[in-house]
Scaffold this motif. Sequence first.
Motif, short mmCIF file in Angstrom:
data_model
loop_
_atom_site.label_atom_id
_atom_site.label_comp_id
_atom_site.label_asym_id
_atom_site.label_seq_id
_atom_site.Cartn_x
_atom_site.Cartn_y
_atom_site.Cartn_z
N PRO A 1 66.85 44.12 28.83
CA PRO A 1 67.73 45.07 28.17
C PRO A 1 68.26 44.51 26.86
N SER A 2 68.81 45.36 26.05
CA SER A 2 69.39 44.95 24.78
C SER A 2 70.66 44.15 25.01
N ALA A 3 70.67 42.91 24.52
CA ALA A 3 71.88 42.10 24.63
C ALA A 3 73.00 42.70 23.81
N MET A 4 72.66 43.29 22.66
CA MET A 4 73.67 43.91 21.82
C MET A 4 74.35 45.07 22.54
N ALA A 5 73.56 45.92 23.19
CA ALA A 5 74.14 47.05 23.93
C ALA A 5 75.07 46.55 25.01
N GLY A 6 74.67 45.49 25.70
CA GLY A 6 75.51 44.93 26.75
C GLY A 6 76.80 44.35 26.23
N GLU A 7 76.70 43.58 25.14
CA GLU A 7 77.89 42.99 24.55
C GLU A 7 78.86 44.07 24.08
N LEU A 8 78.34 45.10 23.44
CA LEU A 8 79.21 46.18 22.96
C LEU A 8 79.85 46.92 24.12
N ALA A 9 79.06 47.17 25.18
CA ALA A 9 79.60 47.88 26.34
C ALA A 9 80.74 47.10 26.98
N LEU A 10 80.63 45.77 26.97
CA LEU A 10 81.64 44.94 27.61
C LEU A 10 82.86 44.67 26.73
N LYS A 11 82.66 44.71 25.41
CA LYS A 11 83.74 44.28 24.51
C LYS A 11 84.35 45.40 23.67
N ALA A 12 83.58 46.43 23.38
CA ALA A 12 84.09 47.48 22.50
C ALA A 12 85.09 48.37 23.24
N PRO A 13 86.11 48.88 22.54
CA PRO A 13 87.09 49.76 23.16
C PRO A 13 86.62 51.21 23.25
#
Length: 272
Positions: free
Chosen positions: A120-132
């Motif tokens: 999976p996209s690491a960027m998508a995961g990071e954003l899902a976990l960190k973005a408000p």
Amino acid sequence: MKTILLHIDSDHCMEARLQVAMDIARATGGHITCLQAVSYDVFAPGDFYGSAMAAAIPHIREAAEKLRAKIEADLANEDVSWEWRFFHGIAEHRLLEQSALHDIIIVGPHDVGEEGALGPSAMAGELALKAPTPVLVVPGDTKRLDVSAPVLIAWNGSSEVCVALRAAVPLLALSSQVYLACVTDNEEKTRFDFSASEGARYLSGHGIAAEISEIPRGEAKVADTLFSAAQLHDCGMMVMGAYGHSRLAEMLLGGVTRRILSDPQMPILLAH
């Protein structure tokens, strides 16, 4: 969702997520912020004097300018409100910085320069976990997002899926039918406390009717079971919660989201 943050890149999924962004903007009277981030951090082994980097920068800049010109020309012919923001740096970081005043982030299923990757996209995961704000992952074969199509919510009773449910309310309100799908397994203990009926009651308070669908786990992978259920109901989107550490080390349903994002068969909305 009035403010839409769209990741701009030259990958083969760009056209798909641009179309989805326009579909949401038209349905909600929203505004699209096109975010293009270009990084010149080119690593070349043995290039102590930066000659390879210096040679690459003009080509990177030219490609970025061509992409911007093409997309701006396309948007000029569309009936949507939009603007362009250009940044230097890593796209993931710039999207995260800009997410605070946006209602949704739209990205592709692959990281920059990693099309064809199996994970999976690491960027998508990071954003899902960190973005408000929620993240919508759009696969490349998506032709459009019919906001009136049914939506499936992958319900496991976690606080994360509750957050995703609340974040998705503006889109769920446009859907013709919402399904709270629970993949049940009598041999596993329930880890979380929120029942599907509580989720349905919350949506009812927002004027959204939801049908609870309990699906026996069976022999198939949970991800495949969810996709089959979504396709059976002609769903246009799936909503899931995400939890865990960075880089998608852990995700909702014990890795189910990770598997779904590795080969998304429809747009997937994530929130943490």
